[in-house]
Scaffold this active site. Structure first.
Site, PDB file in Angstrom:
ATOM      1  N   GLN A  89      70.080  41.736  38.392  1.00 57.74           N
ATOM      2  CA  GLN A  89      70.907  41.476  39.579  1.00 57.74           C
ATOM      3  C   GLN A  89      72.270  42.178  39.456  1.00 57.74           C
ATOM      4  O   GLN A  89      72.334  43.219  38.839  1.00 57.74           O
ATOM      5  CB  GLN A  89      71.069  39.975  39.833  1.00 57.74           C
ATOM      6  CG  GLN A  89      69.764  39.272  40.174  1.00 57.74           C
ATOM      7  CD  GLN A  89      68.862  39.084  38.971  1.00 57.74           C
ATOM      8  OE1 GLN A  89      69.261  38.522  37.983  1.00 57.74           O
ATOM      9  NE2 GLN A  89      67.634  39.549  39.054  1.00 57.74           N
ATOM     10  N   ASP A 119      69.909  46.614  42.382  1.00 53.52           N
ATOM     11  CA  ASP A 119      69.156  47.854  42.624  1.00 53.52           C
ATOM     12  C   ASP A 119      70.043  49.092  42.607  1.00 53.52           C
ATOM     13  O   ASP A 119      69.774  50.074  43.299  1.00 53.52           O
ATOM     14  CB  ASP A 119      68.401  47.765  43.963  1.00 53.52           C
ATOM     15  CG  ASP A 119      67.500  46.545  44.006  1.00 53.52           C
ATOM     16  OD1 ASP A 119      66.936  46.203  42.962  1.00 53.52           O
ATOM     17  OD2 ASP A 119      67.378  45.934  45.092  1.00 53.52           O
ATOM     18  N   GLY A 179      63.825  44.043  39.409  1.00 53.35           N
ATOM     19  CA  GLY A 179      62.848  45.124  39.437  1.00 53.35           C
ATOM     20  C   GLY A 179      63.576  46.409  39.117  1.00 53.35           C
ATOM     21  O   GLY A 179      64.499  46.791  39.834  1.00 53.35           O
ATOM     22  N   HIS A 180      63.211  47.023  38.009  1.00 53.78           N
ATOM     23  CA  HIS A 180      63.871  48.262  37.603  1.00 53.78           C
ATOM     24  C   HIS A 180      62.833  49.372  37.598  1.00 53.78           C
ATOM     25  O   HIS A 180      61.845  49.299  36.877  1.00 53.78           O
ATOM     26  CB  HIS A 180      64.468  48.128  36.201  1.00 53.78           C
ATOM     27  CG  HIS A 180      65.336  46.920  36.029  1.00 53.78           C
ATOM     28  ND1 HIS A 180      66.415  46.675  36.835  1.00 53.78           N
ATOM     29  CD2 HIS A 180      65.274  45.903  35.147  1.00 53.78           C
ATOM     30  CE1 HIS A 180      66.994  45.549  36.446  1.00 53.78           C
ATOM     31  NE2 HIS A 180      66.307  45.057  35.432  1.00 53.78           N
ATOM     32  N   LYS A 227      70.203  50.322  37.439  1.00 52.32           N
ATOM     33  CA  LYS A 227      70.538  49.871  36.075  1.00 52.32           C
ATOM     34  C   LYS A 227      69.457  50.283  35.077  1.00 52.32           C
ATOM     35  O   LYS A 227      69.748  50.662  33.956  1.00 52.32           O
ATOM     36  CB  LYS A 227      70.689  48.338  36.050  1.00 52.32           C
ATOM     37  CG  LYS A 227      71.820  47.824  36.915  1.00 52.32           C
ATOM     38  CD  LYS A 227      71.873  46.310  36.943  1.00 52.32           C
ATOM     39  CE  LYS A 227      70.727  45.664  37.684  1.00 52.32           C
ATOM     40  NZ  LYS A 227      70.684  45.897  39.137  1.00 52.32           N
TER      41      LYS A 227
HETATM   42  P1  GDP Z   1      67.879  48.450  39.230  1.00 58.38           P
HETATM   43  O1  GDP Z   1      67.269  47.159  39.688  1.00 58.38           O
HETATM   44  O2  GDP Z   1      69.357  48.422  39.235  1.00 58.38           O
HETATM   45  O3  GDP Z   1      67.314  48.923  37.909  1.00 58.38           O
HETATM   46  O4  GDP Z   1      67.478  49.537  40.331  1.00 58.38           O
HETATM   47  P2  GDP Z   1      66.020  49.745  41.026  1.00 58.38           P
HETATM   48  O5  GDP Z   1      65.126  50.394  40.052  1.00 58.38           O
HETATM   49  O6  GDP Z   1      65.561  48.491  41.679  1.00 58.38           O
HETATM   50  O7  GDP Z   1      66.406  50.711  42.223  1.00 58.38           O
HETATM   51  C1  GDP Z   1      66.980  51.950  41.988  1.00 58.38           C
HETATM   52  C2  GDP Z   1      66.039  53.041  42.516  1.00 58.38           C
HETATM   53  O8  GDP Z   1      66.747  54.246  42.588  1.00 58.38           O
HETATM   54  C3  GDP Z   1      64.851  53.328  41.617  1.00 58.38           C
HETATM   55  O9  GDP Z   1      63.758  53.664  42.428  1.00 58.38           O
HETATM   56  C4  GDP Z   1      65.288  54.529  40.790  1.00 58.38           C
HETATM   57  O10 GDP Z   1      64.208  55.351  40.373  1.00 58.38           O
HETATM   58  C5  GDP Z   1      66.140  55.254  41.782  1.00 58.38           C
HETATM   59  N1  GDP Z   1      67.270  56.006  41.222  1.00 58.38           N
HETATM   60  C6  GDP Z   1      68.100  55.699  40.194  1.00 58.38           C
HETATM   61  N2  GDP Z   1      69.078  56.609  40.066  1.00 58.38           N
HETATM   62  C7  GDP Z   1      68.882  57.517  41.070  1.00 58.38           C
HETATM   63  C8  GDP Z   1      69.581  58.670  41.503  1.00 58.38           C
HETATM   64  O11 GDP Z   1      70.624  59.060  40.976  1.00 58.38           O
HETATM   65  N3  GDP Z   1      69.072  59.340  42.611  1.00 58.38           N
HETATM   66  C9  GDP Z   1      67.938  58.930  43.252  1.00 58.38           C
HETATM   67  N4  GDP Z   1      67.515  59.607  44.294  1.00 58.38           N
HETATM   68  N5  GDP Z   1      67.259  57.837  42.857  1.00 58.38           N
HETATM   69  C10 GDP Z   1      67.731  57.134  41.798  1.00 58.38           C
HETATM   70  P1  IMO Z   2      67.702  43.843  40.221  1.00 59.35           P
HETATM   71  O1  IMO Z   2      67.823  43.419  38.769  1.00 59.35           O
HETATM   72  C1  IMO Z   2      68.384  42.937  44.449  1.00 59.35           C
HETATM   73  C2  IMO Z   2      68.407  38.685  45.536  1.00 59.35           C
HETATM   74  C3  IMO Z   2      67.295  38.178  46.431  1.00 59.35           C
HETATM   75  C4  IMO Z   2      68.027  37.068  47.176  1.00 59.35           C
HETATM   76  C5  IMO Z   2      68.933  36.481  46.099  1.00 59.35           C
HETATM   77  C6  IMO Z   2      68.363  35.232  45.427  1.00 59.35           C
HETATM   78  O2  IMO Z   2      66.468  44.627  40.493  1.00 59.35           O
HETATM   79  O3  IMO Z   2      68.963  44.491  40.696  1.00 59.35           O
HETATM   80  P2  IMO Z   2      66.424  34.859  43.653  1.00 59.35           P
HETATM   81  O4  IMO Z   2      64.944  35.135  43.752  1.00 59.35           O
HETATM   82  O5  IMO Z   2      67.106  35.549  42.532  1.00 59.35           O
HETATM   83  O6  IMO Z   2      66.731  33.390  43.691  1.00 59.35           O
HETATM   84  O7  IMO Z   2      67.025  35.446  45.043  1.00 59.35           O
HETATM   85  O8  IMO Z   2      69.107  37.500  45.139  1.00 59.35           O
HETATM   86  N1  IMO Z   2      67.963  39.368  44.303  1.00 59.35           N
HETATM   87  C7  IMO Z   2      68.023  40.692  44.117  1.00 59.35           C
HETATM   88  N2  IMO Z   2      68.397  41.690  44.964  1.00 59.35           N
HETATM   89  N3  IMO Z   2      68.033  43.218  43.168  1.00 59.35           N
HETATM   90  C8  IMO Z   2      67.683  42.238  42.305  1.00 59.35           C
HETATM   91  O9  IMO Z   2      67.472  42.454  40.992  1.00 59.35           O
HETATM   92  C9  IMO Z   2      67.622  40.913  42.783  1.00 59.35           C
HETATM   93  N4  IMO Z   2      67.304  39.717  42.225  1.00 59.35           N
HETATM   94  C10 IMO Z   2      67.519  38.792  43.154  1.00 59.35           C
HETATM   95  O10 IMO Z   2      66.838  39.190  47.297  1.00 59.35           O
HETATM   96  O11 IMO Z   2      68.856  37.626  48.151  1.00 59.35           O
HETATM   97 MG    MG Z   3      66.012  46.452  41.198  1.00 58.06          MG
END
Ligand code: GDP
Ligand code: IMO
Ligand code: MG
Length: 428
Positions: free
Chosen positions: A223, A13, A40-41, A16
């Site tokens: 991840q 998270d 989840g992106h 990416k």
């Molecule tokens: P990912 O799994 O690595 O793609 O990240 P996620 O989407 O799960 O979580 C990142 C969150 O941060 C999302 O809600 C993005 O919209 C938000 N985000 C990404 N870059 C920035 C930033 O520079 N500032 C803020 N405030 N939010 C950001």
């Molecule tokens: P993105 O791509 C954050 C964590 C789960 C748990 C562990 C194992 O959005 O960064 P799993 O269901 O993969 O067997 O769970 O990994 N986990 C993540 N945490 N971001 C993710 O993906 C994750 N995908 C799995 O919370 O601790």
């Molecule tokens: Mg994510």
């Protein structure tokens, strides 16, 4: 331009999805090479929010080919729901290509993920419950169902029979659950075959041809480094290789084709699920980061654990992935903090330790040693160059860059596509 790998440097998270989306129209293909719908992106384009799980972030860019590589595990129901959801919003999903060698998440593996977690009790991993671990376990045990198996009724049935022979016994006798019916499982999986067929291709060959043609390919990890099954905080990890090495095995692109490795790192740290987290804040400061950063899971909605930036972790990610560039995200979330501590090393059993220890018992006992930086109060979301940032924010970034051994080329100052400071072009 050859292939570029994009990974997460912490526990996921990091942003990416936004980072991949930023590379935009200059990228010809974006490949998801590991994981499944545990990812989840969230990507925000012109104020519109998109949450992607199985589809690579390139799906939102016109002209870019999104590829689901052989290293991914696919829940076909989720895939088609996601495609339908994007189609309804006018996003063209027809260019999607899926590897015939990717594994399929079966209904019994979704159940097994949940019941094993319950069985583990206090020792649970805190998985997303999507069937990811059991599906990768089947892959390694050579009893997995692959996308290509869906197109041969006999093979599919034989494989489901083989897998359920053992799993039904486990479900009934150990977990006290109902057995799965072979016909129902085969019917569910085969039911997706015709819709899936047009998307399926030899993705390794396709990517080889694109690269030979001089096209730009981004390999986007799900991840992150510390969730990698080999290099992460085992057993509190996911079941795939989320580090740069996994990009090769999960796509069929060889290491010699990769020219750049970009790691996305948050200006602080978050984690979802169980496991060690030295800089975790269990007080009001942690709550403040969670609220300011909207740190609630894109996939499960769980509140993310929050803590300060951990420099040894980012340095570890730089080393394990061979990082050439960092994208530092969510700097804006730190706005308003009086001061910003950064973990520069750990104290473990009375000794200073500068690097992430590989021994997990030691890592669990690591106490952060902090260096504290002055905060800033100015709104930075409109900053587009380093000079637009207030002095204290610039100093914070410069200090991190020194500690993490690779340049910070991009800085996120908000969730929107344009809320970004570009120091150095990632595609140069
Ligand atoms: P990912 O799994 O690595 O793609 O990240 P996620 O989407 O799960 O979580 C990142 C969150 O941060 C999302 O809600 C993005 O919209 C938000 N985000 C990404 N870059 C920035 C930033 O520079 N500032 C803020 N405030 N939010 C950001
Ligand atoms: P993105 O791509 C954050 C964590 C789960 C748990 C562990 C194992 O959005 O960064 P799993 O269901 O993969 O067997 O769970 O990994 N986990 C993540 N945490 N971001 C993710 O993906 C994750 N995908 C799995 O919370 O601790
Ligand atoms: Mg994510």
């Amino acid at each position: 331009m050859p292939a570029i790998v994009l990974v997460g440097a912490q526990w996921g998270d990091e942003g990416k999805g936004k980072a991949t989306d930023l590379l935009g129209s200059r990228v010809d293909a974006v490949v998801k090479f590991n994981g499944g719908n545990n990812a989840g992106h969230t990507i925000v384009v012109d104020g519109e929010k998109y949450a992607l799980h199985l589809l690579p972030s390139g799906i939102l860019t016109a002209g870019c080919t999104p590829v689901i590589g052989n290293g991914v595990v696919i829940d076909l129901g989720v895939l088609f729901d996601e495609i339908d959801g994007l189609d309804a919003r006018g996003v063209d999903t027809s260019r999607l290509v899926v590897s015939g060698s990717a594994h399929v998440i079966t209904p019994y593996n979704r159940t097994l993920d949940k019941v094993t977690e319950r069985f583990l009790g206090n020792s649970k991993i805190g998985t997303t419950g999507r069937g990811i671990g059991p599906t990768y376990a089947d892959k390694m045990a050579r009893i997995g169902i692959r996308v290509q198996d869906l197109f041969d009724a006999e093979v599919l049935r034989a494989k489901v029979v083989g897998a359920l022979n053992l799993k039904n016994q486990v479900l009934v006798k150990i977990y006290n659950r109902k057995a799965f019916d072979v016909d129902a499982v085969v019917a569910e999986l085969a039911g997706y075959a015709e819709r899936l067929r047009p998307y399926v291709a030899d993705t390794a060959l396709l990517l080889d041809r694109l690269l030979t043609d001089g096209r730009t390919v981004v390999l986007e990890a799900g991840q992150a480094t510390l969730l990698d099954v080999d290099h992460g905080t085992y057993p509190f990890v996911t079941s795939s290789n989320a580090t740069a090495g996994g990009a090769c095995t999960g796509s069929g692109i060889p290491p010699t084709r990769i020219s750049r490795v970009v790691a996305v790192v948050k200006a602080y740290t978050t984690r979802v699920g169980e496991g060690p987290f030295p800089t975790e804040l269990l007080d009001v400061k942690g709550e403040q980061l969670r609220e300011a950063g909207a740190e609630f899971g894109t996939t499960t909605g769980r509140p993310r654990r929050c803590g300060w930036f951990d420099a040894p972790i980012a340095r570890y990610a730089a080393r394990i992935n061979g990082v050439t560039d960092f994208v530092l995200t969510k700097l804006d979330v730190l706005t308003g903090m009086d001061e910003v501590p950064v973990c520069v090393a750990y104290e473990i059993d009375g000794e200073r330790v500068d690097e992430v220890p590989t021994n997990q018992a030691e890592f669990a006992r690591a106490v952060p040693i902090y260096e504290t930086f002055p905060g800033w109060t100015e709104d930075i979301s409109k900053a587009r160059t380093l000079d637009d940032l207030p002095r204290n924010a610039r100093d914070y970034v410069a200090a991190l860059e020194k500690m993490i051994t690779a340049p910070i080329s991009v800085i996120g100052v908000g969730p929107g596509r344009d809320e970004t400071v570009v120091v150095r072009d990632l595609l140069d």
